[in-house]
Motif scaffolding. Structure first.
Motif, PDB file in Angstrom:
ATOM      1  N   PRO A 166       0.892  -1.169   0.158  1.00  0.00           N
ATOM      2  CA  PRO A 166       0.224  -0.044   0.114  1.00  0.00           C
ATOM      3  C   PRO A 166       0.805   1.679  -0.217  1.00  0.00           C
ATOM      4  N   GLN A 167       2.377   1.330   1.093  1.00  0.00           N
ATOM      5  CA  GLN A 167       2.599   2.567   0.265  1.00  0.00           C
ATOM      6  C   GLN A 167       3.383   2.328  -0.437  1.00  0.00           C
ATOM      7  N   GLY A 168       4.209   1.624  -0.877  1.00  0.00           N
ATOM      8  CA  GLY A 168       4.770   2.148  -2.062  1.00  0.00           C
ATOM      9  C   GLY A 168       3.531   2.033  -3.560  1.00  0.00           C
ATOM     10  N   TRP A 169       2.914   2.028  -3.669  1.00  0.00           N
ATOM     11  CA  TRP A 169       1.250   1.739  -4.734  1.00  0.00           C
ATOM     12  C   TRP A 169       1.730   3.225  -4.767  1.00  0.00           C
ATOM     13  N   VAL A 170       1.372   4.172  -4.062  1.00  0.00           N
ATOM     14  CA  VAL A 170       1.387   5.891  -3.837  1.00  0.00           C
ATOM     15  C   VAL A 170       1.890   6.213  -4.927  1.00  0.00           C
ATOM     16  N   THR A 171       2.966   6.103  -4.749  1.00  0.00           N
ATOM     17  CA  THR A 171       3.526   5.915  -6.005  1.00  0.00           C
ATOM     18  C   THR A 171       3.865   6.199  -7.161  1.00  0.00           C
ATOM     19  N   GLU A 172       4.301   4.289  -6.705  1.00  0.00           N
ATOM     20  CA  GLU A 172       4.125   3.356  -8.029  1.00  0.00           C
ATOM     21  C   GLU A 172       2.935   3.259  -9.133  1.00  0.00           C
TER      22      GLU A 172
END
Length: 169
Positions: free
Chosen positions: A75-81
């Motif tokens: 979830p944290q990585g998806w924000v930018t990815e």
């Protein structure tokens, strides 16, 4: 476990999330009160991806696929990815609403779910009922975040004027 109450809460939460975005432009939806904070748009798209890739999926795994490993999420990585902040707010809200409808239909289709069924996660044991309860609570955490973002946006838009007369935040 009161499935009817929790599904009603999930329905109402989705409506509240939508209402918390009314009147917000795409530019305002992308605004962040601090560089490390999430925007309204990032929060909404996080909820959308959690809806389709986390809560419903993981609850289904506990109820029906205990012999298989959980799909991993980031979830944290998806924000930018996934470039949440480049999306359009209206489309993002529509995506979340459609996905929530799928979730509610899926929950309604469950026949005598075993809320006691458990999954051994690396951080501890989770019951199916834990996931359902956390799903509703997760919405509320992000509803609080959306309210805080709206407050910060009003403060930004009102400059140089202060919001103190409104009351202590």
């Amino acid at each position: 476990m009161n499935l009817e109450h929790l599904t009603t809460l999930l329905t109402n939460n989705a409506e509240t999330i939508h209402r918390l975005t009314l009147g917000i432009t795409d530019e305002q939806a992308r605004w962040k009160p601090a560089p490390d904070a999430w925007s309204i748009l990032e929060t909404v798209n996080h909820l959308y991806d959690e809806e389709r890739e986390d809560f419903r999926v993981h609850l289904d795994y506990i109820l029906h696929h205990l012999d298989q490993p959980w799909p991993e999420i980031n979830p944290q990585g998806w924000v930018t990815e996934r470039q949440y902040n480049q999306r359009r707010l209206e489309e993002s809200i529509s995506n979340l609403a459609a996905e929530r409808e799928k979730s509610l239909a899926w929950l309604a289709s469950l026949s005598s779910p075993n809320w006691q069924a458990t999954y051994q996660a690396p951080w501890g044991q989770l019951a199916a009922g834990d996931i359902l309860a956390a799903w509703a609570a997760h919405d509320i955490l992000h509803m609080r975040q959306l309210v805080e973002l709206r407050w910060a946006l009003v403060a930004q838009l009102a400059r140089p004027y202060q919001l103190d007369y409104a009351g202590k935040w």
